[in-house]
Design an enzyme around this catalytic site. Structure first.
Site, short mmCIF file in Angstrom:
data_model
loop_
_atom_site.label_atom_id
_atom_site.label_comp_id
_atom_site.label_asym_id
_atom_site.label_seq_id
_atom_site.Cartn_x
_atom_site.Cartn_y
_atom_site.Cartn_z
N CYS A 234 52.01 47.38 72.60
CA CYS A 234 51.20 48.50 72.52
C CYS A 234 51.88 49.54 73.69
O CYS A 234 52.58 49.30 74.47
CB CYS A 234 49.85 47.86 72.68
SG CYS A 234 49.49 47.51 74.50
N GLU B 119 52.56 40.64 75.66
CA GLU B 119 53.94 41.00 76.50
C GLU B 119 53.68 40.88 77.87
O GLU B 119 54.07 40.74 78.63
CB GLU B 119 54.04 42.53 75.99
CG GLU B 119 54.62 42.54 74.42
CD GLU B 119 53.36 42.82 73.49
OE1 GLU B 119 52.22 42.24 73.67
OE2 GLU B 119 53.61 43.64 72.49
N1 THU Z 1 48.00 42.57 70.94
C1 THU Z 1 49.14 41.91 71.68
O1 THU Z 1 49.55 40.62 72.15
N2 THU Z 1 50.57 42.65 71.71
C2 THU Z 1 50.47 44.03 71.16
O2 THU Z 1 51.44 44.91 71.51
C3 THU Z 1 49.40 44.57 70.56
C4 THU Z 1 48.13 43.73 70.77
C5 THU Z 1 47.12 41.67 70.82
C6 THU Z 1 45.97 41.96 71.33
C7 THU Z 1 44.90 41.47 70.52
O3 THU Z 1 44.68 39.97 71.06
C8 THU Z 1 45.33 41.41 69.16
O4 THU Z 1 46.73 41.47 69.23
C9 THU Z 1 44.86 42.34 68.10
O5 THU Z 1 44.92 43.60 68.63
#
Ligand code: THU
Length: 135
Positions: free
Chosen positions: A93, A58
């Site tokens: 997140c 994001e």
């Molecule tokens: N991750 C995202 O790209 N977006 C989110 O909203 C949550 C987590 C990624 C970060 C990391 O590379 C992987 O997901 C596992 O946490």
């Protein structure tokens, strides 16, 4: 935005997810940001062996848009899953919610892809991050 347009954004998030660089978690994420001028910015999560430099999909999409002078967002679609298998929805997140709130209002549409066919659940940023921090 029509349902068809929303579904297309979600399908694009599933495609973008394939670019994920995630050798440490094996969790692939794709995000597609639709801007009010019609431009679309894609992002995937990019991990790092030192872990903390990892950036979520994001934020990659948001930073691509802002770095090109575009700051008016209308929707973001997010797809993710272990090894790229989408078995349920993910939502941005907390850090990414706050980053979105820097540029978008509570009415930003957040599409959480929940199947590899592009089915989605729909939220607003206001629902996901009520009482966001503001200076
Ligand atoms: N991750 C995202 O790209 N977006 C989110 O909203 C949550 C987590 C990624 C970060 C990391 O590379 C992987 O997901 C596992 O946490």
């Amino acid at each position: 935005m029509t349902d068809k347009e929303k579904r297309e954004l979600c399908l694009r998030a599933l495609e973008t997810m394939k670019n994920s660089y995630s050798p440490y978690s094996q969790f692939k994420v794709g995000a597609v940001l639709l801007c009010r001028d019609g431009m679309v910015y894609e992002g995937c999560n990019i991990e790092n062996s030192a872990y903390s430099p990892t950036v979520c999909a994001e934020r990659v999409a948001v930073f691509k848009a802002v770095s090109e002078g575009v700051k008016d967002f209308s929707a973001i679609a997010v797809a993710g899953g272990h090894d790229g298998h989408v078995t349920g929805q993910i939502t941005p997140c907390g850090v990414c919610r706050q980053v979105l709130a820097e540029f978008a209002g509570g009415d930003l549409v957040v599409l959480a892809v929940k199947s590899c066919d592009g089915e989605y659940d729909e939220f607003t940023l206001g629902e996901l991050l009520p009482h966001s921090f503001e200076l």
